[in-house]
Scaffold this motif. Structure first.
Motif, PDB file in Angstrom:
ATOM      1  N   VAL A 192     -77.560-101.705  42.081  1.00  0.00           N
ATOM      2  CA  VAL A 192     -78.804-101.238  42.694  1.00  0.00           C
ATOM      3  C   VAL A 192     -78.525-100.088  43.651  1.00  0.00           C
ATOM      4  O   VAL A 192     -79.237 -99.073  43.646  1.00  0.00           O
ATOM      5  CB  VAL A 192     -79.511-102.406  43.419  1.00  0.00           C
ATOM      6  N   ARG A 193     -77.495-100.213  44.464  1.00  0.00           N
ATOM      7  CA  ARG A 193     -77.158 -99.121  45.392  1.00  0.00           C
ATOM      8  C   ARG A 193     -76.752 -97.858  44.627  1.00  0.00           C
ATOM      9  O   ARG A 193     -77.078 -96.740  45.044  1.00  0.00           O
ATOM     10  CB  ARG A 193     -76.045 -99.551  46.339  1.00  0.00           C
ATOM     11  N   PHE A 201     -82.156 -91.365  47.066  1.00  0.00           N
ATOM     12  CA  PHE A 201     -83.082 -92.042  47.989  1.00  0.00           C
ATOM     13  C   PHE A 201     -82.481 -92.113  49.390  1.00  0.00           C
ATOM     14  O   PHE A 201     -81.281 -92.377  49.547  1.00  0.00           O
ATOM     15  CB  PHE A 201     -83.395 -93.456  47.507  1.00  0.00           C
ATOM     16  N   VAL A 202     -83.330 -91.927  50.405  1.00  0.00           N
ATOM     17  CA  VAL A 202     -82.869 -92.055  51.794  1.00  0.00           C
ATOM     18  C   VAL A 202     -82.450 -93.481  52.105  1.00  0.00           C
ATOM     19  O   VAL A 202     -81.754 -93.734  53.097  1.00  0.00           O
ATOM     20  CB  VAL A 202     -83.967 -91.607  52.782  1.00  0.00           C
ATOM     21  N   THR A 203     -82.863 -94.410  51.271  1.00  0.00           N
ATOM     22  CA  THR A 203     -82.572 -95.828  51.509  1.00  0.00           C
ATOM     23  C   THR A 203     -81.266 -96.293  50.872  1.00  0.00           C
ATOM     24  O   THR A 203     -80.899 -97.459  51.007  1.00  0.00           O
ATOM     25  CB  THR A 203     -83.717 -96.690  50.936  1.00  0.00           C
ATOM     26  N   SER A 204     -80.558 -95.404  50.191  1.00  0.00           N
ATOM     27  CA  SER A 204     -79.420 -95.829  49.361  1.00  0.00           C
ATOM     28  C   SER A 204     -78.319 -96.528  50.148  1.00  0.00           C
ATOM     29  O   SER A 204     -77.656 -97.433  49.635  1.00  0.00           O
ATOM     30  CB  SER A 204     -78.839 -94.633  48.600  1.00  0.00           C
ATOM     31  N   HIS A 205     -78.101 -96.126  51.404  1.00  0.00           N
ATOM     32  CA  HIS A 205     -77.050 -96.757  52.213  1.00  0.00           C
ATOM     33  C   HIS A 205     -77.627 -97.540  53.385  1.00  0.00           C
ATOM     34  O   HIS A 205     -76.909 -97.866  54.329  1.00  0.00           O
ATOM     35  CB  HIS A 205     -76.078 -95.687  52.730  1.00  0.00           C
ATOM     36  N   LYS A 206     -78.889 -97.857  53.295  1.00  0.00           N
ATOM     37  CA  LYS A 206     -79.547 -98.572  54.385  1.00  0.00           C
ATOM     38  C   LYS A 206     -79.046-100.021  54.437  1.00  0.00           C
ATOM     39  O   LYS A 206     -78.932-100.691  53.407  1.00  0.00           O
ATOM     40  CB  LYS A 206     -81.059 -98.548  54.155  1.00  0.00           C
TER      41      LYS A 206
END
Length: 373
Positions: A192-193, A201-206
């Motif tokens: 998923v990552r 996506f800005v969320t990829s390493h969140k």
């Protein structure tokens, strides 16, 4: 149910169907949106606003679905080229999740609010919103699977058992499953990552949220104090023979199996084994006293097909991180059932949910009402 051959719902060709994507602003829901769009659905992204920042007397800006999270969710939707909306459910969240959470602790229970949030907010309030908008499906970033056979829909564990979230979804109905997609059910977290990174996506390493969204500091008792605006009376720590061992700080501060923070001098380790709310006592005993075989569950829910009336065998799980164990279940009527494990389980806790499995299939479950000694 052994031997059933399932057809994953997500394999169906559905270019003309519309999906409402519940987006928390994290990596999982971002990838769920991307995968759904890739399969040809018309997608609408949305974030559910569930609380005001002062609802529980604590700054919630850094928690799930915060202002920063909505910005991230909108960024992902912009990148995917899909519409994005924010829907307000603060009143429903207070009434259906926060208030029952507090009441449960006051009854000496240890609740799981995520299950109620799924039942009443994501798959009820948002589900109704989706239908009003003419959407065919609700989509979330949960790690679970939905599979179909002969017109019936089943909830199954995720491929990635380390991330499996089927436990918190047991209260869904077959009709809700019919109109729900879990795109991440076939993926592992690293996969998923990787998809998030590929899409930029800005969320990829969140990082992931580990605490209950409205208790970000993990201090449940502190949250209840602030929410109710009152203190809870101190009382006695007692052993199982009724001998007073010390003074506790209020029932809401304790849960079954707890050892740390008791402040009781003793020649051995003591654990909370029972909460006597009526007499405001916390019973302490040895670890061995935490092991029980039998419990009664309330609000018994069966997902697919007719609810059984006779005793049946399955595996039962008594908390999110618990490994399900062989058990017999006898429905008692009035949405209650008796669950008896083959072997005693540690720290069966009222307020938690007992979820029933047949292998990978989630049969249903209920809230643990009491332990039978």
């Amino acid at each position: 149910m052994d031997g059933l051959e399932f057809k994953p719902v997500t394999e169906t060709k559905v270019e003309k169907n519309t999906a409402l994507i519940a987006m928390s602003g994290g990596v999982d829901s971002s990838v769920a949106a991307a995968l759904t769009l890739k399969k040809g659905y018309n997608c609408i992204g949305c974030t559910m606003r569930l609380y005001e920042n002062d609802m529980v007397g604590l700054d919630l800006l850094g928690t799930c679905c915060s202002i920063e999270d909505t910005k991230d969710a909108r960024s992902v939707c912009d990148k995917l080229g899909i519409d994005y909306n924010i829907y307000h459910y603060e009143a429903e969240f207070r009434d259906k999740v926060i208030e029952p959470f507090v009441c449960s602790y006051e009854r000496g229970e240890t609740p799981n609010p995520c299950i109620r949030c799924n039942k009443y907010l994501k798959f009820d309030s948002l589900y109704k919103r989706a239908r009003e908008l003419g959407c065919d499906y609700i989509v979330t970033g949960h790690y679970a699977r939905i599979e179909e056979r002969d017109g019936h829909f089943y909830l199954l564990k995720a491929k990635d058992l380390n991330k499996d979230q089927s436990y918190v979804l047991y209260d869904l109905s077959e009709e809700q499953l019919r109109h729900t997609l879990f795109p991440l059910g076939e993926f592992t977290k690293p996969e998923v990552r990787a998809i998030a990174e590929e899409n930029g996506f800005v969320t990829s390493h969140k990082s992931e949220s580990q605490d209950i969204c409205f208790v970000p500091d993990g201090d449940y008792a502190g949250m209840i104090h602030r929410y109710r605006g009152k203190d809870y009376p101190k009382g006695d720590f007692v052993d199982k023979d009724g001998n007073v061992l010390g003074t506790h700080d209020g029932i809401i501060n304790y849960t079954i199996g707890q050892r740390r923070g008791l402040g009781i001098p003793a020649d051995r380790r003591l654990y909370v084994t029972k909460l006597d709310v009526e007499n405001n006592k916390v019973i302490l005993a040895d670890n061995i006293d935490l092991f029980k075989r039998e419990m009664i569950i309330r609000d018994f829910h069966w997902i697919t097909g007719s609810e059984p009336t006779n005793e049946f065998r399955c595996q039962a799980k008594i908390r999110y991180k618990h490994k399900e164990q062989p058990a017999s279940v006898l429905p008692l009527g009035e949405k209650r059932a008796r669950v008896v494990f083959d072997e005693a389980q540690r720290a069966i806790t009222a307020g938690q949910s007992a979820v029933l499995y047949d292998g990978d299939i989630v049969l249903g479950g209920g809230i643990i009402d009491c332990v039978v000694d």
